[in-house]
Write an enzyme that holds these catalytic residues in place. Structure first.
Site, PDB file in Angstrom:
ATOM      1  N   ASP A 210      -4.266  -0.843  -3.331  1.00 45.51           N
ATOM      2  CA  ASP A 210      -4.081  -0.200  -4.425  1.00 45.51           C
ATOM      3  C   ASP A 210      -3.514   1.479  -4.705  1.00 45.51           C
ATOM      4  O   ASP A 210      -3.709   2.393  -4.561  1.00 45.51           O
ATOM      5  CB  ASP A 210      -5.070   0.095  -6.064  1.00 45.51           C
ATOM      6  CG  ASP A 210      -4.646   0.840  -6.838  1.00 45.51           C
ATOM      7  OD1 ASP A 210      -3.444   0.649  -7.357  1.00 45.51           O
ATOM      8  OD2 ASP A 210      -5.396   1.642  -7.725  1.00 45.51           O
ATOM      9  N   ASN A 215      -3.854   7.699  -4.412  1.00 42.54           N
ATOM     10  CA  ASN A 215      -5.697   7.366  -3.756  1.00 42.54           C
ATOM     11  C   ASN A 215      -5.797   7.975  -2.406  1.00 42.54           C
ATOM     12  O   ASN A 215      -6.138   7.226  -1.386  1.00 42.54           O
ATOM     13  CB  ASN A 215      -5.608   5.988  -3.671  1.00 42.54           C
ATOM     14  CG  ASN A 215      -6.341   5.781  -4.962  1.00 42.54           C
ATOM     15  OD1 ASN A 215      -6.756   6.351  -5.675  1.00 42.54           O
ATOM     16  ND2 ASN A 215      -6.572   4.488  -5.981  1.00 42.54           N
ATOM     17  N   ASP A 232     -10.926   4.980  -3.014  1.00 44.24           N
ATOM     18  CA  ASP A 232     -11.016   4.479  -3.615  1.00 44.24           C
ATOM     19  C   ASP A 232     -10.246   3.021  -3.714  1.00 44.24           C
ATOM     20  O   ASP A 232      -9.373   2.503  -3.757  1.00 44.24           O
ATOM     21  CB  ASP A 232      -9.891   4.604  -5.005  1.00 44.24           C
ATOM     22  CG  ASP A 232     -10.017   4.201  -6.494  1.00 44.24           C
ATOM     23  OD1 ASP A 232     -11.211   3.159  -6.191  1.00 44.24           O
ATOM     24  OD2 ASP A 232      -9.814   4.518  -7.193  1.00 44.24           O
TER      25      ASP A 232
END
Length: 339
Positions: A210, A215, A232
Site C-alpha cells: 500500500d 506511507n 504502515d
C-alpha cells in the site's frame, strides 16, 4: 446504553483513551497523559508521550481482519527490513513479543517517526525512493509469506465484486450497470499475470502493498538519518514489484512516465526490474478501485466511515464507479506506460 445497543456497537467504540494508556501500562510504559489519534481508518493508531520523554505509536488492529500469524508475518518483514538497514518503522519487542493484547484488542508499539510527504516531482527524491524500494524488494524476495494473501484478480477483484453483489450494497437502479462494467474490467485483468494467465513468468515477492505517498515520511537530508522512512506495512502481501511503484505516480501520462523514470533509475541501481510488469499498472489500478468500494461497504458499521465518507453508497457514487471502470477498460487497452 441498552443491552441491544451494546451488542450492536462497533468494537472500536470501547477503545477509550484510558484503554490505550492502560495498554501501555501493561508493558511497563507510563504515559504522561498526552494522547493523539493519528490518521488511520483501517486500524486505530495513537501517538503517546511517556513520562520519560519518549514518544511511541500504538496500533490497535481491527478485530477479525488479520490472524495473529498474519500479523506476525508483517512484524517479521518489518524487522527484516530494519536488519538490512532499510528505514522502515517496525514494532518494538516488549516483554519478548511484538504483538500484545489488552481490552479485547491486539496491539503493537512502535517508535515515533515524524516527517512529511516526499516531493515526488523532484528527480533526486524519486531516485532515492527508488533505491530503497529496490532494497525492500531484495528483502521481500528472500523468502515468501506463508499466511498473508496474494494481491491478485481473485482477492482484490472477484471476491470484492461477489461480496458487494451478495450483500445487496448497490442500489437496484445501478446494480446491472456496475455488474456489467465490473465484469468487463475483470475479464481484461484475467488476461494478465494478475489473473494467472498461462505463460506468465513474472516473479512474485513480499511487498509493502500500500505504498502511496502518505506511507513515506521524508525528513530533511541534512539531518542524521534524513531521507525517506517507510511506514504502515499493514497491507503487506505477495505480489509483483510494480505494485509498490504505481501508486507513487500522478498527473498526466507524460508526468507519470517521468516519475516512473526517476523511480526506476534509482531502483535499477540495486535490483533488476522486469519491464513487462509495467503492463500491470492499469489492471492493478482497476483492482484497487473494485477493492476500495468493497472496503468502504465492509467497514460501514464503523461509525468513523459514515462520518468521513458520507457520499458512499448513493446512486451518484455508483454511477461514477461505472464511469471509472469503463475508463479503466479503455486504459487497459492502451500501450503500457514507459520510462
Amino acid at each position: 446504553m441498552t443491552c441491544a445497543e451494546k451488542t450492536n456497537a462497533h468494537p472500536y467504540e470501547s477503545l477509550m483513551p484510558e484503554t490505550v494508556l492502560d495498554a501501555l501500562a501493561t508493558l511497563g510504559l507510563h504515559g504522561d497523559g498526552r494522547l493523539m489519534a493519528l490518521n488511520s481508518y483501517e486500524n486505530r493508531v495513537y501517538l503517546a508521550h511517556l513520562e520519560d520523554g519518549r514518544a511511541l505509536v500504538l496500533k490497535f488492529y481491527r478485530p477479525d481482519r488479520w490472524s495473529d500469524a498474519q500479523i506476525a508475518e508483517e512484524h517479521s518483514f518489518s524487522n527484516e527490513l530494519l536488519v538490512d538497514e532499510v528505514p522502515a518503522v517496525a514494532p518494538l519487542v516488549l516483554q519478548g513479543a511484538t504483538l500484545h493484547r489488552h481490552g479485547g484488542f491486539a496491539f503493537s508499539v512502535s517508535p515515533y517517526r515524524g516527517g512529511r510527504r516526499p516531493e515526488l516531482d523532484d528527480f533526486e527524491v524519486l531516485e532515492w525512493v527508488g533505491r530503497f524500494l529496490a532494497r525492500i524488494h531484495q528483502v521481500g524476495a528472500a523468502r515468501p509469506f506463508i499466511e498473508r494473501p496474494a494481491l491478485d484478480l481473485h482477492s482484490y477483484g472477484l471476491a470484492a465484486r461477489d461480496w458487494l453483489l451478495g450483500q445487496a450494497m448497490i442500489p437496484p437502479g445501478m446494480r446491472r450497470d456496475w455488474e456489467r462494467a465490473c465484469g468487463e474490467a475483470c475479464a481484461l485483468v484475467a488476461g494478465t499475470a494478475l489473473g494467472s494467465a498461462p505463460g506468465s513468468a513474472l516473479k512474485k515477492l513480499r511487498l509493502h502493498g500500500d505504498l502511496h505517498p502518505g506511507n513515506i515520511l521524508w525528513t530533511p537530508t541534512d539531518r542524521p538519518g534524513g531521507g525517506p522512512h517507510f511506514v504502515d506495512l499493514d497491507d503487506a502481501r505477495t505480489g509483483f514489484a510494480v505494485q509498490d511503484l504505481w501508486m507513487l505516480l500522478s498527473g498526466d501520462r507524460a508526468q507519470r512516465s517521468a516519475q516512473l523514470g526517476g523511480l526506476l533509475d534509482g531502483y535499477e541501481q540495486l535490483r533488476a526490474f522486469d519491464r513487462r510488469e509495467l503492463a500491470l499498472i492499469e489492471p492493478l489500478r482497476t483492482l484497487r478501485q473494485i477493492h476500495y468500494s468493497a472496503w468502504l461497504a465492509r467497514r460501514w458499521s464503523d461509525p468513523i466511515f459514515p462520518i468521513n465518507f458520507p457520499w458512499f453508497g448513493s446512486d451518484d457514487y455508483w454511477r461514477e464507479q461505472v464511469r471509472m471502470l469503463q475508463a479503466q477498460c479503455e486504459a487497459m487497452a492502451l500501450e503500457p506506460l514507459r520510462a
